[in-house]
Design a protein around this motif. Sequence first.
Motif, mmCIF file in Angstrom:
data_model
loop_
_atom_site.group_PDB
_atom_site.id
_atom_site.type_symbol
_atom_site.label_atom_id
_atom_site.label_comp_id
_atom_site.label_asym_id
_atom_site.label_seq_id
_atom_site.Cartn_x
_atom_site.Cartn_y
_atom_site.Cartn_z
ATOM 1 N N LEU A 20 0.853 -1.186 0.000
ATOM 2 C CA LEU A 20 0.000 0.000 0.000
ATOM 3 C C LEU A 20 0.889 1.235 0.000
ATOM 4 C CD1 LEU A 20 -2.668 -1.004 2.666
ATOM 5 C CD2 LEU A 20 -3.061 -0.765 0.220
ATOM 6 N N ARG A 21 0.645 2.140 -0.928
ATOM 7 C CA ARG A 21 1.410 3.367 -0.996
ATOM 8 C C ARG A 21 0.546 4.523 -0.486
ATOM 9 N NH1 ARG A 21 0.931 3.514 -7.593
ATOM 10 N NH2 ARG A 21 -1.085 4.591 -7.701
ATOM 11 N N GLN A 22 1.188 5.568 -0.044
ATOM 12 C CA GLN A 22 0.514 6.810 0.346
ATOM 13 C C GLN A 22 -0.506 6.624 1.474
ATOM 14 O OE1 GLN A 22 -0.912 9.202 -2.980
ATOM 15 N NE2 GLN A 22 0.534 8.219 -4.365
ATOM 16 N N PHE A 251 -15.692 4.817 -5.314
ATOM 17 C CA PHE A 251 -14.838 4.409 -4.198
ATOM 18 C C PHE A 251 -13.683 3.549 -4.702
ATOM 19 C CE2 PHE A 251 -13.975 0.936 -1.127
ATOM 20 C CZ PHE A 251 -13.334 1.685 -0.145
ATOM 21 N N THR A 252 -14.002 2.565 -5.542
ATOM 22 C CA THR A 252 -12.970 1.682 -6.082
ATOM 23 C C THR A 252 -11.964 2.456 -6.918
ATOM 24 O OG1 THR A 252 -14.431 -0.245 -6.091
ATOM 25 C CG2 THR A 252 -12.565 -0.296 -7.600
ATOM 26 N N SER A 253 -12.451 3.384 -7.721
ATOM 27 C CA SER A 253 -11.574 4.185 -8.556
ATOM 28 C C SER A 253 -10.638 5.042 -7.708
ATOM 29 C CB SER A 253 -12.404 5.072 -9.484
ATOM 30 O OG SER A 253 -11.580 5.921 -10.247
ATOM 31 N N ARG A 254 -11.180 5.690 -6.682
ATOM 32 C CA ARG A 254 -10.367 6.530 -5.806
ATOM 33 C C ARG A 254 -9.345 5.687 -5.038
ATOM 34 N NH1 ARG A 254 -8.487 11.407 -5.325
ATOM 35 N NH2 ARG A 254 -10.528 12.188 -5.980
ATOM 36 N N PHE A 255 -9.773 4.508 -4.575
ATOM 37 C CA PHE A 255 -8.880 3.627 -3.816
ATOM 38 C C PHE A 255 -7.703 3.174 -4.688
ATOM 39 C CE2 PHE A 255 -7.443 -0.208 -1.708
ATOM 40 C CZ PHE A 255 -7.613 0.078 -0.366
ATOM 41 N N LYS A 256 -7.997 2.785 -5.922
ATOM 42 C CA LYS A 256 -6.927 2.337 -6.819
ATOM 43 C C LYS A 256 -5.991 3.482 -7.160
ATOM 44 C CE LYS A 256 -6.004 -0.244 -11.051
ATOM 45 N NZ LYS A 256 -6.584 -0.964 -12.214
ATOM 46 N N GLN A 257 -6.552 4.666 -7.331
ATOM 47 C CA GLN A 257 -5.724 5.837 -7.612
ATOM 48 C C GLN A 257 -4.780 6.127 -6.446
ATOM 49 O OE1 GLN A 257 -8.006 9.388 -8.321
ATOM 50 N NE2 GLN A 257 -6.213 10.670 -8.649
#
Length: 270
Positions: A20-22, A251-257
């Motif tokens: 996990l980054r950031q 949510f999924t898009s933001r999480f992957k970003q």
Amino acid sequence: MHEIISNIHFIYQAKRPQVLRQLSVTSPLLAWVRSGQKRVTTEDSHYTCHTEQCIVLPAPYQFGIENIPVHQGRYFAHCIVPPTAWMDRFRQRYGDLISQHISHNNSSAPVFDLSQTLHRQLEEFISLTELNDPTSLDRARVELVWQQILLTMMYDGVGAALFINPKESLAGTVSALINADLARDWQSKELAGRLNMSESTFRRKLQNENTSFTQLLHQLRMSHAAHLLMASSHNIQQIALDTGYTSPSKFTSRFKQQFGLTPAALRKTL
């Protein structure tokens, strides 16, 4: 990972590597790796916490992590997030000793081996936090053992970063307000009003701290979402709602970003 008591003690487990980054933390924490490795990376540092070692992280802190299981085994670690009130009371009582400890050990690495005394105290602390229906006396005992852990760390000359009192900042104040209700539809105008300042002043002061309302909101929500994915059995849609997203796809898009993998992919590592 599952929550034990009052957002103080958590257990992280994984059968596959987790990357996990950031990530962001707004409270200091101590992690004790019992099996596997934890790697923590920042812009200018890299630390590896091996089996039966501890790592302390100050707050606020942004970092990337890798939780790596042992060969044909699992990753297993305890994470302790002491309440702010505990640390404040400890600082009030032992302020001079803390200053000496930080002064003498501030440059030491955040990863350290456990003495026999510290190992025993951590085991006792964890057993107390696992009580099913703790009384007020039990909670007092948990705080007392935590104070003993801190004193032993000072005696051993380790974990100085855990004792550093976070500097007061607007970003810290805003983070505390947002964390109290991550599902709320927060707006910068509302937060500015709560803090008795205009929205333009609010935005300017956050910019002076190299952040913004939107950046803080997303970081806090995503870091808590990662926690819930590893900590609970809630489905992804519920976790999205708990962190302020009414649309699972957004949510999924933001999480992957944010992290470079989807919520479903993280869940598959457990």
